[in-house]
Design a protein around this motif. Structure first.
Motif, PDB file in Angstrom:
ATOM      1  N   ALA A   1      -5.298 -22.291  30.784  1.00  0.00           N
ATOM      2  CA  ALA A   1      -5.995 -21.296  29.907  1.00  0.00           C
ATOM      3  C   ALA A   1      -5.865 -21.672  28.701  1.00  0.00           C
ATOM      4  CB  ALA A   1      -5.397 -19.945  30.223  1.00  0.00           C
ATOM      5  N   ALA A   2      -4.663 -22.217  28.181  1.00  0.00           N
ATOM      6  CA  ALA A   2      -4.412 -22.463  26.891  1.00  0.00           C
ATOM      7  C   ALA A   2      -5.393 -23.949  26.344  1.00  0.00           C
ATOM      8  CB  ALA A   2      -3.026 -23.112  26.447  1.00  0.00           C
ATOM      9  N   ALA A   3      -5.487 -24.772  27.458  1.00  0.00           N
ATOM     10  CA  ALA A   3      -6.200 -25.857  27.170  1.00  0.00           C
ATOM     11  C   ALA A   3      -7.809 -25.397  26.999  1.00  0.00           C
ATOM     12  CB  ALA A   3      -6.333 -26.707  28.310  1.00  0.00           C
ATOM     13  N   GLN A   4      -8.268 -24.631  27.679  1.00  0.00           N
ATOM     14  CA  GLN A   4      -9.587 -24.186  27.665  1.00  0.00           C
ATOM     15  C   GLN A   4      -9.732 -23.434  26.218  1.00  0.00           C
ATOM     16  OE1 GLN A   4     -12.151 -24.811  29.688  1.00  0.00           O
ATOM     17  NE2 GLN A   4     -13.360 -24.226  27.974  1.00  0.00           N
ATOM     18  N   ALA A   5      -8.623 -22.466  25.742  1.00  0.00           N
ATOM     19  CA  ALA A   5      -8.937 -22.061  24.602  1.00  0.00           C
ATOM     20  C   ALA A   5      -8.808 -23.071  23.424  1.00  0.00           C
ATOM     21  CB  ALA A   5      -7.513 -21.067  24.302  1.00  0.00           C
ATOM     22  N   LEU A   6      -8.187 -24.039  23.499  1.00  0.00           N
ATOM     23  CA  LEU A   6      -8.192 -25.210  22.382  1.00  0.00           C
ATOM     24  C   LEU A   6      -9.359 -25.742  22.534  1.00  0.00           C
ATOM     25  CD1 LEU A   6      -6.765 -26.882  20.410  1.00  0.00           C
ATOM     26  CD2 LEU A   6      -5.699 -28.300  22.239  1.00  0.00           C
ATOM     27  N   ILE A   7     -10.039 -26.156  23.824  1.00  0.00           N
ATOM     28  CA  ILE A   7     -11.271 -26.819  23.702  1.00  0.00           C
ATOM     29  C   ILE A   7     -12.417 -25.967  23.157  1.00  0.00           C
ATOM     30  CG2 ILE A   7     -13.166 -27.322  25.541  1.00  0.00           C
ATOM     31  CD1 ILE A   7     -10.953 -28.209  27.276  1.00  0.00           C
ATOM     32  N   ASP A   8     -12.468 -24.491  23.327  1.00  0.00           N
ATOM     33  CA  ASP A   8     -13.311 -23.615  22.820  1.00  0.00           C
ATOM     34  C   ASP A   8     -13.364 -23.612  21.266  1.00  0.00           C
ATOM     35  OD1 ASP A   8     -14.114 -23.004  25.485  1.00  0.00           O
ATOM     36  OD2 ASP A   8     -13.112 -21.176  25.543  1.00  0.00           O
ATOM     37  N   ALA A   9     -11.965 -23.746  20.801  1.00  0.00           N
ATOM     38  CA  ALA A   9     -11.784 -23.512  19.410  1.00  0.00           C
ATOM     39  C   ALA A   9     -12.285 -24.650  18.644  1.00  0.00           C
ATOM     40  CB  ALA A   9     -10.213 -23.225  19.108  1.00  0.00           C
ATOM     41  N   VAL A  10     -12.087 -25.774  19.013  1.00  0.00           N
ATOM     42  CA  VAL A  10     -12.586 -27.046  18.504  1.00  0.00           C
ATOM     43  C   VAL A  10     -14.048 -27.162  18.657  1.00  0.00           C
ATOM     44  CG1 VAL A  10     -12.642 -29.768  18.918  1.00  0.00           C
ATOM     45  CG2 VAL A  10     -10.387 -28.334  19.025  1.00  0.00           C
ATOM     46  N   ALA A  11     -14.744 -26.758  19.611  1.00  0.00           N
ATOM     47  CA  ALA A  11     -16.319 -26.623  19.823  1.00  0.00           C
ATOM     48  C   ALA A  11     -16.732 -25.733  18.615  1.00  0.00           C
ATOM     49  CB  ALA A  11     -16.602 -26.316  21.226  1.00  0.00           C
ATOM     50  N   GLU A  12     -15.890 -24.773  18.666  1.00  0.00           N
ATOM     51  CA  GLU A  12     -16.583 -23.594  17.571  1.00  0.00           C
ATOM     52  C   GLU A  12     -16.569 -24.136  16.440  1.00  0.00           C
ATOM     53  OE1 GLU A  12     -15.289 -19.189  15.920  1.00  0.00           O
ATOM     54  OE2 GLU A  12     -14.802 -19.675  18.147  1.00  0.00           O
ATOM     55  N   ARG A  13     -15.297 -24.880  16.026  1.00  0.00           N
ATOM     56  CA  ARG A  13     -15.233 -25.434  14.814  1.00  0.00           C
ATOM     57  C   ARG A  13     -16.031 -26.601  14.122  1.00  0.00           C
ATOM     58  NH1 ARG A  13      -9.546 -28.199  13.117  1.00  0.00           N
ATOM     59  NH2 ARG A  13     -10.367 -29.857  14.520  1.00  0.00           N
ATOM     60  N   ALA A  14     -16.457 -27.331  15.484  1.00  0.00           N
ATOM     61  CA  ALA A  14     -17.500 -28.238  15.263  1.00  0.00           C
ATOM     62  C   ALA A  14     -18.892 -27.890  14.977  1.00  0.00           C
ATOM     63  CB  ALA A  14     -17.427 -29.365  16.357  1.00  0.00           C
ATOM     64  N   ALA A  15     -19.076 -26.695  15.468  1.00  0.00           N
ATOM     65  CA  ALA A  15     -20.464 -26.083  15.320  1.00  0.00           C
ATOM     66  C   ALA A  15     -20.866 -25.656  14.091  1.00  0.00           C
ATOM     67  CB  ALA A  15     -20.562 -25.006  16.225  1.00  0.00           C
ATOM     68  N   ARG A  16     -19.813 -25.315  13.161  1.00  0.00           N
ATOM     69  CA  ARG A  16     -20.076 -25.018  11.902  1.00  0.00           C
ATOM     70  C   ARG A  16     -20.372 -25.761  11.040  1.00  0.00           C
ATOM     71  NH1 ARG A  16     -14.078 -21.904  10.912  1.00  0.00           N
ATOM     72  NH2 ARG A  16     -14.331 -20.304  12.421  1.00  0.00           N
ATOM     73  N   THR A  17     -21.203 -25.502   9.945  1.00  0.00           N
ATOM     74  CA  THR A  17     -21.780 -26.259   8.824  1.00  0.00           C
ATOM     75  C   THR A  17     -20.550 -26.783   8.074  1.00  0.00           C
ATOM     76  OG1 THR A  17     -22.084 -24.415   7.188  1.00  0.00           O
ATOM     77  CG2 THR A  17     -23.912 -25.222   8.886  1.00  0.00           C
ATOM     78  N   PRO A  18     -20.639 -27.736   7.110  1.00  0.00           N
ATOM     79  CA  PRO A  18     -19.436 -28.276   6.532  1.00  0.00           C
ATOM     80  C   PRO A  18     -19.185 -26.776   5.507  1.00  0.00           C
ATOM     81  CG  PRO A  18     -20.840 -30.105   6.628  1.00  0.00           C
ATOM     82  CD  PRO A  18     -21.624 -28.780   7.648  1.00  0.00           C
ATOM     83  N   ARG A  19     -20.041 -26.284   5.070  1.00  0.00           N
ATOM     84  CA  ARG A  19     -19.933 -25.066   4.164  1.00  0.00           C
ATOM     85  C   ARG A  19     -19.110 -23.918   4.740  1.00  0.00           C
ATOM     86  NH1 ARG A  19     -20.023 -24.678  -1.445  1.00  0.00           N
ATOM     87  NH2 ARG A  19     -19.691 -22.517  -1.934  1.00  0.00           N
ATOM     88  N   GLN A  20     -19.549 -23.650   5.895  1.00  0.00           N
ATOM     89  CA  GLN A  20     -19.002 -22.724   6.535  1.00  0.00           C
ATOM     90  C   GLN A  20     -17.462 -22.806   7.076  1.00  0.00           C
ATOM     91  OE1 GLN A  20     -21.608 -22.517  10.038  1.00  0.00           O
ATOM     92  NE2 GLN A  20     -22.601 -20.719   9.260  1.00  0.00           N
ATOM     93  N   ALA A  21     -17.095 -24.035   7.317  1.00  0.00           N
ATOM     94  CA  ALA A  21     -15.857 -24.686   7.727  1.00  0.00           C
ATOM     95  C   ALA A  21     -14.993 -24.690   6.311  1.00  0.00           C
ATOM     96  CB  ALA A  21     -15.909 -26.184   8.394  1.00  0.00           C
ATOM     97  N   ALA A  22     -15.667 -25.160   5.049  1.00  0.00           N
ATOM     98  CA  ALA A  22     -14.957 -25.067   4.184  1.00  0.00           C
ATOM     99  C   ALA A  22     -14.514 -23.557   3.471  1.00  0.00           C
ATOM    100  CB  ALA A  22     -15.664 -25.842   2.983  1.00  0.00           C
ATOM    101  N   GLU A  23     -15.427 -22.754   3.829  1.00  0.00           N
ATOM    102  CA  GLU A  23     -15.226 -21.321   3.429  1.00  0.00           C
ATOM    103  C   GLU A  23     -14.274 -20.792   4.245  1.00  0.00           C
ATOM    104  OE1 GLU A  23     -19.048 -19.632   3.861  1.00  0.00           O
ATOM    105  OE2 GLU A  23     -19.490 -20.376   1.661  1.00  0.00           O
ATOM    106  N   ALA A  24     -14.104 -21.152   5.483  1.00  0.00           N
ATOM    107  CA  ALA A  24     -13.067 -20.791   6.269  1.00  0.00           C
ATOM    108  C   ALA A  24     -11.742 -21.330   6.146  1.00  0.00           C
ATOM    109  CB  ALA A  24     -13.450 -21.008   7.967  1.00  0.00           C
TER     110      ALA A  24
END
Length: 61
Positions: free
Chosen positions: A5-28
């Motif tokens: 479950a922890a591994a899946q949560a990490l995979i999901d978080a990385v995918a979510e971060r990668a889907a952000r535009t550079p601007r969205q990621a920078a603002e976050a």
């Protein structure tokens, strides 16, 4: 089961971060006192790292 479950949560978080535009990621990632100083500087660093395919390092503490 917990490790899976922890591994899946990490995979999901990385995918979510990668889907952000550079601007969205920078603002976050921005917070007052950030070492890069501004959202624009963080955005430029994200763009540079993505272009170089440099592994992402935490941009926020």
């Amino acid at each position: 089961m917990a490790v899976r479950a922890a591994a899946q949560a990490l995979i999901d978080a990385v995918a979510e971060r990668a889907a952000r535009t550079p601007r969205q990621a920078a603002e976050a990632a921005f917070y007052p006192g950030h070492p890069l100083g501004s959202v624009e500087a963080i955005e430029a660093e994200i763009v540079r790292r993505r272009a170089d395919n440099t592994p992402a390092l935490p941009l926020a503490a």
